[in-house]
Design an enzyme around this catalytic site. Sequence first.
Site, PDB file in Angstrom:
ATOM      1  NE  ARG A   1     116.998  10.630  51.347  1.00 35.50           N
ATOM      2  CZ  ARG A   1     116.861   9.835  50.271  1.00 35.50           C
ATOM      3  NH1 ARG A   1     117.391   8.642  50.237  1.00 35.50           N
ATOM      4  NH2 ARG A   1     116.197  10.251  49.245  1.00 35.50           N
TER       5      ARG A   1
ATOM      6  NE  ARG B   1     114.189   8.281  39.542  1.00 35.64           N
ATOM      7  CZ  ARG B   1     114.800   8.485  40.712  1.00 35.64           C
ATOM      8  NH1 ARG B   1     116.071   8.141  40.885  1.00 35.64           N
ATOM      9  NH2 ARG B   1     114.157   9.061  41.709  1.00 35.64           N
TER      10      ARG B   1
ATOM     11  NE  ARG C   1     111.281   6.681  43.029  1.00 32.42           N
ATOM     12  CZ  ARG C   1     112.446   6.897  43.661  1.00 32.42           C
ATOM     13  NH1 ARG C   1     113.526   6.239  43.275  1.00 32.42           N
ATOM     14  NH2 ARG C   1     112.528   7.754  44.649  1.00 32.42           N
TER      15      ARG C   1
ATOM     16  NE  ARG D   1     112.140  12.270  46.082  1.00 28.88           N
ATOM     17  CZ  ARG D   1     112.488  11.677  44.941  1.00 28.88           C
ATOM     18  NH1 ARG D   1     111.794  11.897  43.843  1.00 28.88           N
ATOM     19  NH2 ARG D   1     113.527  10.901  44.895  1.00 28.88           N
TER      20      ARG D   1
ATOM     21  CE  LYS E   1     121.647   9.767  46.989  1.00 30.89           C
ATOM     22  NZ  LYS E   1     120.742  10.746  46.322  1.00 30.89           N
TER      23      LYS E   1
END
Length: 219
Positions: free
Chosen positions: A88, A127, A160, A171, A13
């Site tokens: 969300r 990431r 992260r 998540r 996204k």
Amino acid sequence: MKMVLLGPPGAGKGTHAKVLKEKYDLAHLATGDILRRHIKQGTGLGVKARSTIEKGELVSDILVNEMMFSEIAAIPREKGFILDGYPRTLGQAEALEEFLKKEQNPLDLVLNFETSEKVIIDRLSGRRVNPSTGRVYHIRNMPPRREGICDDSGEALIQRKDDAPETVRHRLKVYTDETSPLIDFYQKRGLLQNIPGDFDVPELQPIIVKLFEKLSLIS
Ligand code: AMP
């Protein structure tokens, strides 16, 4: 053009939002980035949200809605926007609908990134981010010129905390339980468009552009 990007963490996204923002001169509101900015600046909201985010839980609807309504209200009316990571929960989607109705500024579409778990895990585990600017890299798909170092600033890149494997699993469960019901919510309103989130930018961008043309959002 006013749109919501819907999809699990790692669906792409944020990456697509950045491309679309430049291409169509849109405002890009990424809830996760805004919340991380609050944490960095040590605002009241940041202090309240920090441990929730690190655990991979959702920040409360009340806090997120209030934050996003003031962000949306600050966008000049003639400019379109991309909401990335918001709403969300069903509570957030209903509150957003009500807010935009009052503003007489309804959504045009919701892009739903249909993404496989394998791709999500691969994207999130690889990431790396610049903690100061939020610029995102991927160790294989989008590597920096020098390993572990941001191309722009020379700062060390980090992973992260919430991209750690066990937090990613949590998540994804939060996404399934809390966010995936929004697919049905937006389908019922005729706003939902499914797109293949497993594709990378060069393959998926032309699909999105064609969709905008088909919906007469661009000419
Ligand atoms: P993201 O950068 O979109 O992956 O978001 C990182 C984290 O910020 C999420 O795991 C949540 O803890 C929090 N967050 C982001 N967007 C929302 C939202 N719409 N509602 C509640 N929490 C959010």
